[in-house]
Design a protein around this motif. Structure first.
Motif, PDB file in Angstrom:
ATOM      1  N   GLN A   2       0.867  -1.176   0.000  1.00 17.73           N
ATOM      2  CA  GLN A   2       0.000   0.000   0.000  1.00 17.73           C
ATOM      3  C   GLN A   2       0.902   1.223   0.000  1.00 17.73           C
ATOM      4  OE1 GLN A   2      -3.384   0.079  -0.237  1.00 17.73           O
ATOM      5  NE2 GLN A   2      -3.369   2.293  -0.255  1.00 17.73           N
ATOM      6  N   SER A   4       0.984   5.303  -1.130  1.00 17.00           N
ATOM      7  CA  SER A   4       0.165   6.445  -1.516  1.00 17.00           C
ATOM      8  C   SER A   4       1.056   7.680  -1.505  1.00 17.00           C
ATOM      9  CB  SER A   4      -0.990   6.596  -0.526  1.00 17.00           C
ATOM     10  OG  SER A   4      -1.857   7.607  -0.942  1.00 17.00           O
ATOM     11  N   SER A   6       1.604  11.962  -3.278  1.00 15.76           N
ATOM     12  CA  SER A   6       1.229  13.076  -4.140  1.00 15.76           C
ATOM     13  C   SER A   6       2.350  13.296  -5.138  1.00 15.76           C
ATOM     14  CB  SER A   6       1.023  14.346  -3.325  1.00 15.76           C
ATOM     15  OG  SER A   6      -0.134  14.214  -2.545  1.00 15.76           O
ATOM     16  N   HIS A  88      -2.628  12.377  -7.265  1.00 17.94           N
ATOM     17  CA  HIS A  88      -2.377  11.517  -6.120  1.00 17.94           C
ATOM     18  C   HIS A  88      -2.338  10.094  -6.654  1.00 17.94           C
ATOM     19  CE1 HIS A  88      -2.226  10.533  -1.880  1.00 17.94           C
ATOM     20  NE2 HIS A  88      -2.946   9.480  -2.200  1.00 17.94           N
ATOM     21  N   THR A  90      -1.942   5.995  -5.951  1.00 19.59           N
ATOM     22  CA  THR A  90      -2.059   4.932  -4.966  1.00 19.59           C
ATOM     23  C   THR A  90      -1.709   3.614  -5.640  1.00 19.59           C
ATOM     24  OG1 THR A  90      -3.851   6.144  -3.892  1.00 19.59           O
ATOM     25  CG2 THR A  90      -3.602   3.824  -3.300  1.00 19.59           C
ATOM     26  N   ASP A  92      -1.538  -0.411  -4.841  1.00 19.49           N
ATOM     27  CA  ASP A  92      -1.827  -1.499  -3.909  1.00 19.49           C
ATOM     28  C   ASP A  92      -1.655  -2.827  -4.639  1.00 19.49           C
ATOM     29  OD1 ASP A  92      -4.269  -2.100  -5.259  1.00 19.49           O
ATOM     30  OD2 ASP A  92      -5.371  -0.710  -3.994  1.00 19.49           O
ATOM     31  N   THR A  97      -3.822   3.406  -9.045  1.00 19.92           N
ATOM     32  CA  THR A  97      -4.870   4.426  -9.140  1.00 19.92           C
ATOM     33  C   THR A  97      -4.235   5.808  -9.234  1.00 19.92           C
ATOM     34  OG1 THR A  97      -6.304   3.044  -7.763  1.00 19.92           O
ATOM     35  CG2 THR A  97      -6.965   5.339  -8.067  1.00 19.92           C
ATOM     36  N   THR A  99      -5.321   9.725  -9.262  1.00 16.93           N
ATOM     37  CA  THR A  99      -6.437  10.615  -8.961  1.00 16.93           C
ATOM     38  C   THR A  99      -6.001  12.056  -9.189  1.00 16.93           C
ATOM     39  OG1 THR A  99      -7.194   9.053  -7.292  1.00 16.93           O
ATOM     40  CG2 THR A  99      -8.145  11.262  -7.235  1.00 16.93           C
ATOM     41  N   GLU A 104     -10.099  10.479 -12.585  1.00 11.93           N
ATOM     42  CA  GLU A 104      -9.440   9.348 -11.924  1.00 11.93           C
ATOM     43  C   GLU A 104      -9.279   8.217 -12.923  1.00 11.93           C
ATOM     44  OE1 GLU A 104     -10.151   7.983  -7.693  1.00 11.93           O
ATOM     45  OE2 GLU A 104     -11.194   6.403  -8.811  1.00 11.93           O
ATOM     46  N   ARG A 106      -7.839   4.041 -13.154  1.00 12.97           N
ATOM     47  CA  ARG A 106      -7.421   2.861 -12.399  1.00 12.97           C
ATOM     48  C   ARG A 106      -6.965   1.786 -13.374  1.00 12.97           C
ATOM     49  NH1 ARG A 106     -11.728   1.112  -8.098  1.00 12.97           N
ATOM     50  NH2 ARG A 106      -9.971  -0.219  -7.556  1.00 12.97           N
ATOM     51  N   GLN A 143       9.626   2.230   0.524  1.00 14.26           N
ATOM     52  CA  GLN A 143       8.570   2.124  -0.484  1.00 14.26           C
ATOM     53  C   GLN A 143       9.141   1.704  -1.843  1.00 14.26           C
ATOM     54  OE1 GLN A 143       6.922   6.085  -0.050  1.00 14.26           O
ATOM     55  NE2 GLN A 143       5.100   5.276   0.995  1.00 14.26           N
TER      56      GLN A 143
END
Length: 169
Positions: A2, A4, A6, A88, A90, A92, A97, A99, A104, A106, A143
């Motif tokens: 996970q 996340s 910016s 942003h 993300t 996972d 994703t 955004t 958005e 995906r 990360q």
């Protein structure tokens, strides 16, 4: 996994990404331009009064020197204004994703074609011309290691590697 983060809009990075995606087509154009230029030189040497020889020289130079930057500049101009506000991102185990303030997107990892890693980014390819740029700067070292291990684990051991190390574009 996970992750996340910016990601601010970076025009230089977008330009590098477009050059990366357009590289196969631009390479073909440059090779054709080189062939045309050499053909023009040969024609000028054989028959200097032939106007077609000079046209081949000029077109060859255009294909080698001018067309690639013009193509990238045109691609920059047609990008949506939506991306200029940053995004942003993300990551996972199932989705990537993106955004933006007004949109958005995906992508399922199961649709991944390949990943090319450079010193600054990963280019995640979902097809031949769909590249998502995942920058390394907004990530921590942990990360980066987690994402790298995740991407390397997406392919079975007997398949071709998902990650290819590349040079800076």
């Amino acid at each position: 996994m996970q992750i996340s983060m910016s990601v601010p809009y970076d025009e230089k990075q977008l330009r590098r990404t477009l050059r990366f995606v357009l590289r196969p087509q631009l390479r073909t154009i440059r090779v054709l331009g080189g062939v045309l230029f050499v053909l023009g030189l040969a024609l000028v040497a054989l028959k200097p009064s032939m106007s077609l020889a000079y046209a081949a020289l000029v077109l060859g130079l255009l294909f080698v020197v001018a067309i690639p930057p013009i193509t990238v500049a045109q691609s920059m101009r047609v990008q949506s204004d939506v991306i200029r506000d940053g995004l942003h991102m993300t990551l996972d185990d199932e989705w990537l994703t993106l955004t933006y303030p007004l949109a958005e997107s995906r992508f399922r990892w199961s649709g991944l074609g390949r990943v090319i890693e450079t010193p600054e980014v990963w280019y995640v390819m979902f097809g031949k011309t769909q590249a998502i740029t995942i920058p390394k700067d907004p990530m921590t070292e942990e990360q980066r290691a987690t994402f790298s291990a995740f991407v390397n684990g997406l392919r079975p051991a007997d398949a071709t590697p998902a990650v290819r190390r590349g040079s800076t574009i």
